[in-house]
Design a protein around this motif. Structure first.
Motif, PDB file in Angstrom:
ATOM      1  N   SER A   1     138.011 107.257  71.511  1.00  0.00           N
ATOM      2  CA  SER A   1     138.674 106.026  71.975  1.00  0.00           C
ATOM      3  C   SER A   1     138.668 104.888  70.963  1.00  0.00           C
ATOM      4  O   SER A   1     139.039 103.772  71.287  1.00  0.00           O
ATOM      5  CB  SER A   1     138.081 105.521  73.298  1.00  0.00           C
ATOM      6  N   GLY A   2     138.248 105.157  69.733  1.00  0.00           N
ATOM      7  CA  GLY A   2     138.369 104.127  68.705  1.00  0.00           C
ATOM      8  C   GLY A   2     137.163 103.934  67.825  1.00  0.00           C
ATOM      9  O   GLY A   2     137.277 103.481  66.689  1.00  0.00           O
ATOM     10  N   LEU A   3     135.966 104.243  68.321  1.00  0.00           N
ATOM     11  CA  LEU A   3     134.748 103.928  67.584  1.00  0.00           C
ATOM     12  C   LEU A   3     134.687 104.631  66.221  1.00  0.00           C
ATOM     13  O   LEU A   3     134.065 104.120  65.287  1.00  0.00           O
ATOM     14  CB  LEU A   3     133.518 104.292  68.413  1.00  0.00           C
ATOM     15  N   LEU A   4     135.357 105.777  66.110  1.00  0.00           N
ATOM     16  CA  LEU A   4     135.346 106.519  64.849  1.00  0.00           C
ATOM     17  C   LEU A   4     136.618 106.309  64.032  1.00  0.00           C
ATOM     18  O   LEU A   4     136.840 107.017  63.047  1.00  0.00           O
ATOM     19  CB  LEU A   4     135.165 108.017  65.135  1.00  0.00           C
ATOM     20  N   SER A   5     137.425 105.340  64.401  1.00  0.00           N
ATOM     21  CA  SER A   5     138.744 105.194  63.776  1.00  0.00           C
ATOM     22  C   SER A   5     138.764 104.284  62.558  1.00  0.00           C
ATOM     23  O   SER A   5     139.770 104.239  61.844  1.00  0.00           O
ATOM     24  CB  SER A   5     139.751 104.669  64.812  1.00  0.00           C
ATOM     25  N   LEU A   6     137.686 103.542  62.314  1.00  0.00           N
ATOM     26  CA  LEU A   6     137.635 102.626  61.171  1.00  0.00           C
ATOM     27  C   LEU A   6     136.523 103.029  60.214  1.00  0.00           C
ATOM     28  O   LEU A   6     135.522 103.616  60.621  1.00  0.00           O
ATOM     29  CB  LEU A   6     137.408 101.183  61.644  1.00  0.00           C
ATOM     30  N   ASP A   7     136.688 102.647  58.959  1.00  0.00           N
ATOM     31  CA  ASP A   7     135.661 102.968  57.963  1.00  0.00           C
ATOM     32  C   ASP A   7     134.309 102.373  58.341  1.00  0.00           C
ATOM     33  O   ASP A   7     133.267 102.990  58.117  1.00  0.00           O
ATOM     34  CB  ASP A   7     136.075 102.430  56.589  1.00  0.00           C
TER      35      ASP A   7
ATOM     36  N   ALA B   1     128.995 106.626  59.109  1.00  0.00           N
ATOM     37  CA  ALA B   1     129.920 106.050  58.127  1.00  0.00           C
ATOM     38  C   ALA B   1     129.258 105.886  56.766  1.00  0.00           C
ATOM     39  O   ALA B   1     129.885 106.108  55.713  1.00  0.00           O
ATOM     40  CB  ALA B   1     130.441 104.713  58.631  1.00  0.00           C
ATOM     41  N   GLU B   2     127.991 105.496  56.758  1.00  0.00           N
ATOM     42  CA  GLU B   2     127.270 105.322  55.491  1.00  0.00           C
ATOM     43  C   GLU B   2     127.115 106.652  54.753  1.00  0.00           C
ATOM     44  O   GLU B   2     127.257 106.719  53.532  1.00  0.00           O
ATOM     45  CB  GLU B   2     125.903 104.697  55.763  1.00  0.00           C
ATOM     46  N   VAL B   3     126.833 107.718  55.496  1.00  0.00           N
ATOM     47  CA  VAL B   3     126.718 109.031  54.869  1.00  0.00           C
ATOM     48  C   VAL B   3     128.073 109.473  54.318  1.00  0.00           C
ATOM     49  O   VAL B   3     128.166 110.019  53.202  1.00  0.00           O
ATOM     50  CB  VAL B   3     126.165 110.061  55.865  1.00  0.00           C
ATOM     51  N   CYS B   4     129.130 109.223  55.098  1.00  0.00           N
ATOM     52  CA  CYS B   4     130.474 109.569  54.618  1.00  0.00           C
ATOM     53  C   CYS B   4     130.773 108.836  53.306  1.00  0.00           C
ATOM     54  O   CYS B   4     131.275 109.438  52.344  1.00  0.00           O
ATOM     55  CB  CYS B   4     131.511 109.204  55.674  1.00  0.00           C
TER      56      CYS B   4
ATOM     57  N   LEU C   1     134.734 107.518  57.423  1.00  0.00           N
ATOM     58  CA  LEU C   1     134.437 107.951  58.789  1.00  0.00           C
ATOM     59  C   LEU C   1     135.667 108.542  59.484  1.00  0.00           C
ATOM     60  O   LEU C   1     135.568 109.626  60.079  1.00  0.00           O
ATOM     61  CB  LEU C   1     133.865 106.775  59.583  1.00  0.00           C
ATOM     62  N   PRO C   2     136.847 107.879  59.452  1.00  0.00           N
ATOM     63  CA  PRO C   2     138.007 108.481  60.122  1.00  0.00           C
ATOM     64  C   PRO C   2     138.406 109.831  59.535  1.00  0.00           C
ATOM     65  O   PRO C   2     138.803 110.739  60.268  1.00  0.00           O
ATOM     66  CB  PRO C   2     139.111 107.433  59.925  1.00  0.00           C
ATOM     67  N   THR C   3     138.313 109.963  58.212  1.00  0.00           N
ATOM     68  CA  THR C   3     138.638 111.246  57.585  1.00  0.00           C
ATOM     69  C   THR C   3     137.716 112.341  58.107  1.00  0.00           C
ATOM     70  O   THR C   3     138.167 113.436  58.475  1.00  0.00           O
ATOM     71  CB  THR C   3     138.511 111.144  56.060  1.00  0.00           C
TER      72      THR C   3
ATOM     73  N   HIS D   1     144.935 115.561  55.541  1.00  0.00           N
ATOM     74  CA  HIS D   1     145.025 116.254  54.261  1.00  0.00           C
ATOM     75  C   HIS D   1     143.913 115.872  53.281  1.00  0.00           C
ATOM     76  O   HIS D   1     143.829 116.453  52.202  1.00  0.00           O
ATOM     77  CB  HIS D   1     146.382 115.983  53.612  1.00  0.00           C
ATOM     78  N   GLN D   2     143.070 114.918  53.658  1.00  0.00           N
ATOM     79  CA  GLN D   2     142.017 114.486  52.743  1.00  0.00           C
ATOM     80  C   GLN D   2     140.961 115.576  52.558  1.00  0.00           C
ATOM     81  O   GLN D   2     140.614 116.300  53.491  1.00  0.00           O
ATOM     82  CB  GLN D   2     141.335 113.218  53.270  1.00  0.00           C
ATOM     83  N   HIS D   3     140.445 115.642  51.352  1.00  0.00           N
ATOM     84  CA  HIS D   3     139.365 116.579  51.040  1.00  0.00           C
ATOM     85  C   HIS D   3     138.048 116.084  51.639  1.00  0.00           C
ATOM     86  O   HIS D   3     137.737 114.899  51.569  1.00  0.00           O
ATOM     87  CB  HIS D   3     139.219 116.700  49.521  1.00  0.00           C
ATOM     88  N   ILE D   4     137.300 117.005  52.236  1.00  0.00           N
ATOM     89  CA  ILE D   4     135.968 116.688  52.745  1.00  0.00           C
ATOM     90  C   ILE D   4     134.949 117.223  51.746  1.00  0.00           C
ATOM     91  O   ILE D   4     134.898 118.423  51.487  1.00  0.00           O
ATOM     92  CB  ILE D   4     135.735 117.316  54.133  1.00  0.00           C
TER      93      ILE D   4
END
Length: 337
Positions: A227-233, A258-261, A268-270, A303-306
């Motif tokens: 619902s949005g919490l993971l949608s922003l960096d 997000a810090e680990v990402c 985080l969104p990726t 399409h972003q690389h993880i």
């Protein structure tokens, strides 16, 4: 865009899907031109799976999606809709729908998982969309209607599937336990799992995902941003989690993820979009897309690389469960390990 087959059916979904709830004026008005442009952009980007429902905008989503797809080669795309909520005249309209969609409430929803209700709902959807068929049909939120949904609605859908009228059948819910029951106890081929296999909630590992793996059935993941919490960096206080304001503890946990990402050179969104593919039964992630710009962003995220090691690091820090699979499903391992 790569496609994956739904269970043992002939239906194939592109790995990324277009969720059409937002073009039904979810939470706010979406101009008709924006809705059409979003579908056009999705098509240009290679998306060929589109999901809608009568519930979304009291039919507005279905009408807009059907209009936007009109004229495109029918065999090139897959459309899913849902049954369980019939749209009937509203005898006491108040002006605006009260279930999250900014539309007139001349119609209202009526729960109905009977055989007749299923057949009527599908016919109504075909009329609203202008389509000749639906490729996938889900039971929509049957949480309080298990018996009728399992005993009447699912057999009716199975009969249509076996006749070749529908390609695949299943159920879509915000919980995972009952979805596991649908896979184990009914003729369902696929389930649409909302918010229960994300970076913040992996509870589906306890029931529906093992059931799908055991039975060779498939899962479509939605609600991957919770619902949005993971949608922003960088998540902030006041953001939404599962349709309500996120508790502070969850905001803190999302920030830690997000810090680990960021330490791995991603966002985080990726990671939120890529994470569901960590389980091999999840064949598709479908995201709500309101405008052409949102489509472009979501496709870019997809399409972003993880970076290698991200999931391992999140496991080691206790930020995702230790039993999250170590490798991603077919077709995604090269860029999402």
């Amino acid at each position: 865009m790569a496609r994956r087959k739904v269970g043992g059916t002939p239906v194939e979904l592109t790995e990324l899907g277009f969720g059409a709830s937002t073009i039904g004026n979810l939470y706010r008005v979406t101009p008709a031109a924006d809705a059409a442009a979003a579908v056009d952009q999705a098509w240009e980007a290679g998306l060929r799976y589109f999901d809608t429902a009568p519930h979304y905008g009291l039919g507005l989503s279905e009408r807009r999606l059907g209009a936007a797809l009109r004229g495109r080669p029918r065999d090139e795309y897959v459309v899913s809709s849902k049954v369980g909520r019939l749209l009937v005249p509203n005898e006491e309209p108040r002006g605006v729908d009260g279930e999250g969609f900014v539309v007139r409430d001349d119609l209202r929803r009526q729960w109905d998982f009977s055989r007749d209700g299923v057949l009527r709902s599908i016919e109504d959807t075909l009329q609203r969309t202008g389509l000749d068929r639906l490729d996938v049909v889900y039971l929509h939120d049957p949480d309080e209607h298990w018996r009728q949904a399992a005993d009447e609605a699912m057999p009716a859908l199975a009969e249509l599937r076996d006749q070749g009228v529908i390609g695949a059948i299943g159920a879509g819910m915000n919980q995972s336990a009952m979805l596991a029951r649908f896979l184990r106890e009914t003729a369902a081929d696929v389930v649409m799992l909302a918010g229960r296999y994300t970076l913040l909630d992996q509870s589906a590992l306890d029931d529906v995902l093992p059931a799908a793996a055991e039975l060779g059935k498939s899962v479509v993941a939605v609600g991957v941003f919770n619902s949005g919490l993971l949608s922003l960096d960088q998540p902030t206080a006041g953001m939404m989690y599962d349709y309500r304001e996120a508790p502070p503890a969850l905001v803190t946990r999302a920030l830690a993820v997000a810090e680990v990402c960021a330490a791995h050179g991603t966002t985080l969104p990726t990671a939120a979009v890529a994470f569901p593919y960590s389980h091999p039964t999840i064949i598709n992630v479908t995201l709500g897309m309101r405008t052409a710009e949102e489509v472009r962003r979501n496709v870019e995220l997809h399409h972003q690389h993880i970076p290698e090691g991200l999931w391992d690091d999140l496991r080691a820090r206790g930020l995702i469960r230790s039993d999250v699979p170590a490798a991603n499903g077919p077709g995604r391992s090269a860029r999402c390990l």
